[in-house]
Design an enzyme around this catalytic site. Structure first.
Site, PDB file in Angstrom:
ATOM      1  N   GLY A 214       0.820  -1.210   0.000  1.00 18.99           N
ATOM      2  CA  GLY A 214       0.000   0.000   0.000  1.00 18.99           C
ATOM      3  C   GLY A 214       0.851   1.255   0.000  1.00 18.99           C
ATOM      4  O   GLY A 214       0.445   2.286  -0.524  1.00 18.99           O
ATOM      5  N   HIS A 215       2.020   1.192   0.585  1.00 15.57           N
ATOM      6  CA  HIS A 215       2.951   2.333   0.568  1.00 15.57           C
ATOM      7  C   HIS A 215       4.216   1.883  -0.128  1.00 15.57           C
ATOM      8  O   HIS A 215       4.975   1.079   0.398  1.00 15.57           O
ATOM      9  CB  HIS A 215       3.261   2.808   1.987  1.00 15.57           C
ATOM     10  CG  HIS A 215       3.888   4.179   2.033  1.00 15.57           C
ATOM     11  ND1 HIS A 215       4.928   4.567   1.207  1.00 15.57           N
ATOM     12  CD2 HIS A 215       3.628   5.263   2.820  1.00 15.57           C
ATOM     13  CE1 HIS A 215       5.264   5.822   1.484  1.00 15.57           C
ATOM     14  NE2 HIS A 215       4.490   6.271   2.451  1.00 15.57           N
ATOM     15  N   HIS A 284      -1.469   9.926  -2.584  1.00 10.92           N
ATOM     16  CA  HIS A 284      -0.448  10.285  -1.595  1.00 10.92           C
ATOM     17  C   HIS A 284       0.866  10.659  -2.295  1.00 10.92           C
ATOM     18  O   HIS A 284       1.420   9.863  -3.055  1.00 10.92           O
ATOM     19  CB  HIS A 284      -0.255   9.072  -0.683  1.00 10.92           C
ATOM     20  CG  HIS A 284       0.532   9.326   0.534  1.00 10.92           C
ATOM     21  ND1 HIS A 284       1.894   9.111   0.588  1.00 10.92           N
ATOM     22  CD2 HIS A 284       0.173   9.766   1.766  1.00 10.92           C
ATOM     23  CE1 HIS A 284       2.332   9.400   1.804  1.00 10.92           C
ATOM     24  NE2 HIS A 284       1.305   9.803   2.539  1.00 10.92           N
ATOM     25  N   GLU A 336      -2.791  13.752   2.619  1.00 15.39           N
ATOM     26  CA  GLU A 336      -1.424  14.030   2.147  1.00 15.39           C
ATOM     27  C   GLU A 336      -1.338  13.862   0.637  1.00 15.39           C
ATOM     28  O   GLU A 336      -0.383  13.308   0.092  1.00 15.39           O
ATOM     29  CB  GLU A 336      -0.421  13.114   2.864  1.00 15.39           C
ATOM     30  CG  GLU A 336      -0.591  13.144   4.374  1.00 15.39           C
ATOM     31  CD  GLU A 336       0.509  12.420   5.139  1.00 15.39           C
ATOM     32  OE1 GLU A 336       0.933  11.339   4.707  1.00 15.39           O
ATOM     33  OE2 GLU A 336       0.938  12.957   6.183  1.00 15.39           O
ATOM     34  N   CYS A 427       7.865  10.550  10.066  1.00 10.82           N
ATOM     35  CA  CYS A 427       8.639  10.172   8.877  1.00 10.82           C
ATOM     36  C   CYS A 427       9.641  11.229   8.452  1.00 10.82           C
ATOM     37  O   CYS A 427      10.733  10.901   7.977  1.00 10.82           O
ATOM     38  CB  CYS A 427       7.676   9.892   7.723  1.00 10.82           C
ATOM     39  SG  CYS A 427       6.422  11.167   7.498  1.00 10.82           S
ATOM     40  N   CYS A 428       9.277  12.518   8.594  1.00 13.25           N
ATOM     41  CA  CYS A 428      10.096  13.567   7.982  1.00 13.25           C
ATOM     42  C   CYS A 428      11.471  13.749   8.642  1.00 13.25           C
ATOM     43  O   CYS A 428      12.481  13.840   7.936  1.00 13.25           O
ATOM     44  CB  CYS A 428       9.327  14.881   7.960  1.00 13.25           C
ATOM     45  SG  CYS A 428       7.820  14.815   6.954  1.00 13.25           S
TER      46      CYS A 428
HETATM   47 ZN   LIG Z   1       7.262  12.741   6.074  1.00 12.01          ZN
END
Ligand SMILES: [Zn+2]
Length: 703
Positions: A214-215, A284, A336, A427-428
């Site tokens: 999915g990602h 996304h 997102e 995540c960033c």
């Molecule tokens: Zn991120």
């Protein structure tokens, strides 16, 4: 099986991942090879201090947060080393993996026994968390009772949502980096065992499971394992996962209001059509950039032209219709996601830091496939603007979204109107920590007897060119000054070509599409001298080609005009209609409240404003600011309209519904003279919450 061997020397290990693909009989690969960052020492006043701050502040800070929030304990619990239950989101393992990757890159150029020992400890917990057959996904192993949808008793049952394969991808990237940095197989063995399990589980062969993540992420990561090991099963699996998308997917439907309802729609995960049929970037944004990077890898390594054409179509849509001036992408907080074509709201834009990093990955690969400088133009734009804004000057605070406008009140950054030390979904920060130390690897590349100079960053590189080694040195104050001196020192004299990128912003083309344009053509011209003699610009795909018999000490002096230039967006970008922005060199500038009498959203830029560049070593870590005579309206003359607020409402738990996106000036508003100060966009939000804008009202427009 690993070609570079157990006690890989540094050079052979780096070669294995960066330069060589021996795995297929046809020996296909990118026609252009990047010069690895381990062969390039950055010694400039801009990137070098940032890379050092990343090493000394950012990486330790993220590891500390991973400890405090249970992200590292999750491995220990899954591995039976401590008691407890899984804590946090189902993709939290990746924050640890990404930071191991960043720390490993850092170790490659800056040995640090203490950091290496720390990594050994974390890796021991990761190894303990791996199940006997290679499965590694701590939410399921630590707490089999289902922490979140997709983490229940059955493996691979809800791939669209579980992030099992996404987590594996970040594990592989970390493992490859750690092996190359240290020669240790501790994490690599974990990764290979996991990859072998997944390759044995999924695939077109009868009896195997069908599915795809999915990602996206595992695709480009499998390619890294393939490069390292030569095991074609990993490349085949990467391609299989890409090919599987869009051939019918049954998504679990969550009720409206449920936070997992964002996964009800196949466009969110780019699974609404086969990748070859996708000609518009939807869903996304980060996922799309990772998917496109994997597609470029597969195009290069299999020689499949259809893959290149598919990824090029997506690129044309993103860079032609969906990219902000900073190179950032993703218009909507809601899921997102990308917005529609030309939907680029400034106050409410999302522009996730990870998506900017994904743009750098993707555009670099497109250059390696084609040799076209336009892709490096985008990579440079996003590095200096969209990526760099994501981390504070001191390395300890982060942006998740990176909007081009702030009113000082709307809490766009996960509950804050300014920078934050951490996020629930984190995540960033980890992505920044792995991107910065790899920046030196984007400067040079080679193809046959050609050396590409892509970026202007002072320092020294050692470049392998066939059997010849060429030492290259850059001296400059870029991005503040456009004068660059390159000194060539080949170990043996001989003919080869230097291809020096002539940035689009010196050629009246800020981007390689019609999405942004300079209002006026620039006056100053690029000049190149070799050993003091002017040479004509012999242009090839955006590079100035200089082919000659080079000898030790040959000197190239480049002058890139650094005028402040006014930029306008394509008329279809309604959010930028009636506005103008200012750039200088690779930097996008903005007006921020502390320099402009406490406000920034009321500034009007008259036609013909002359900008004066002023070096301010004391300000914001040392910047060149732009000053000019502008106008300002009374704050009450500025109002908001537009419906982005409704579209973006309740994007996730930490976001609030934003105000209306667009800004206008009341017709006939009284304007007073205003001494305008602009700072580089990346440096905003270090002096308290308040107004900021990249786009300034353009005088003479009817609002
Ligand atoms: Zn991120």
């Amino acid at each position: 099986m690993v070609r570079a061997g157990k006690a890989a020397t540094f050079a052979t290990a780096v070669m294995a991942i960066s330069c060589v693909s021996l795995a297929t009989a046809e020996n296909k690969d990118y026609p252009i090879t990047p010069v690895p960052f381990t062969a390039v020492k950055v010694a400039d006043g801009f990137w070098a201090p940032r890379i050092e701050t990343n090493r000394t502040i950012t990486i330790p800070a993220i590891f500390r947060k991973c400890e405090e929030t249970g992200r590292i304990d999750n491995f220990a619990i899954a591995g039976g080393l401590m008691k407890g239950e899984y804590k946090g989101e189902r993709y939290n393992d990746t924050d640890v993996y990404k930071t191991i990757e960043g720390a490993s890159y850092s170790l490659m150029v800056h040995p640090d026994p203490e950091l290496e020992r720390y990594l050994d400890g974390v890796i021991a917990k990761i190894a303990a968390a791996q199940e006997p057959d290679g499965y590694l996904y701590t939410p399921r192993t630590a707490s089999p009772g289902q922490v979140q949808p997709g983490t229940g008793a059955e493996r691979w049952a809800e791939l669209a949502i579980s992030h099992e394969l996404y987590n594996a991808g970040h594990l592989y990237e970390a493992a490859a980096a750690h092996f190359l940095a240290t020669g240790k197989r501790s994490l690599l063995d974990v990764a290979l065992k996991n990859a072998d399990l997944i390759a044995g589980t999924f695939g077109p062969e009868p009896g195997k499971r069908q599915g795809f993540p999915g990602h996206q992420e595992i695709e480009l990561a499998l390619v890294k394992l393939y490069r390292l090991t030569g095991n074609a099963a990993y490349l085949d699996l990467a391609r299989y996962f890409l090919d599987q998308r869009g051939h019918g997917v049954k998504l679990v439907q969550y009720p409206p209001g449920n936070r997992f309802a964002i996964y009800n729609d196949a466009t969110q995960i780019q699974a609404h059509k086969p990748v070859f049929e996708q000609d518009e970037a939807v869903g996304h944004a980060v996922r799309l950039t990772y998917m496109a990077s994997g597609m470029a890898d597969v195009a290069a390594l299999t020689g499949d032209r259809a893959y290149f054409e598919a990824v090029r179509k997506l690129w044309e849509n993103v860079v032609g219709k969906k990219m902000y001036l900073t190179g950032g992408i993703g218009s909507r907080h809601d899921r997102e996601r990308f917005g529609d074509d030309y939907e680029l709201p400034n106050l409410t834009g999302y522009l996730e830091t990870c998506a900017s990093i994904g743009m750098a990955f993707w555009n670099h690969r497109m250059f390696l496939l084609t040799g076209e400088a336009g892709y490096i133009d985008i990579m440079e734009r996003v590095m200096y603007n969209g990526v760099l804004s994501g981390v504070s000057l001191d390395g300890a605070l982060f942006f998740y979204p990176n909007p081009l406008e702030s009113d000082g009140r709307y809490r766009f950054n996960k509950g804050r109107a300014g920078r934050a030390p951490w996020f629930g979904v984190a995540c960033c920060p980890g992505n920044v920590s792995r991107f910065l130390p790899s920046v030196p690897g984007y400067i040079y590349a080679t193809r046959g007897d050609v050396v590409y100079v892509n970026l202007f960053i002072a320092g020294e590189g050692r470049i392998g060119l066939g059997r010849r080694a060429v030492n290259i040195k850059q001296e400059s104050r870029f991005p503040w000054d456009g004068k660059v001196r390159i000194t060539i020192d080949p170990e043996r004299g001989g003919r080869f070509a230097l291809h020096i990128r002539i940035p689009g912003w010196t050629q009246n083309r800020p981007v390689p599409t019609d999405l942004y344009a300079f209002e006026e053509p620039g006056e100053a011209k690029v000049s190149i001298q070799v050993n003091g003699k002017v040479v004509p610009l012999d242009m090839d795909k955006g590079f100035a080609r200089i082919s000659r018999v080079w000898k030790r000490g040959d000197r190239i002096d480049i002058v890139l005009p650094m005028e402040a230039r006014r930029v306008a967006a394509h008329p279809s970008v309604k959010d930028d209609e009636g506005f103008v922005a200012v750039e200088r060199g690779p930097l996008v500038y903005c007006a921020e409240w502390p320099d402009n009498g406490g406000r920034a959203l009321n500034i009007v830029l008259p036609a013909g404003t002359v900008f004066r560049a002023e070096d301010r070593p004391d300000l914001l870590g040392g910047v060149t600011i732009l000053k000019g005579e502008a106008l300002a309206a009374d704050a009450t003359a500025v109002t908001r309209f537009g419906e982005a607020g409704a579209k973006d409402a309740a994007a996730d738990d930490e976001d609030e519904a934003p105000p209306a996106a667009r800004r206008r000036l009341a017709p006939g508003a009284a304007l007073r003279p205003h001494p305008l100060v602009l700072i580089p966009y990346y440096a905003w939000a270090h002096r308290g919450d308040g107004e900021m804008s990249v786009w300034l009202f353009k005088s003479g427009t009817q609002y």
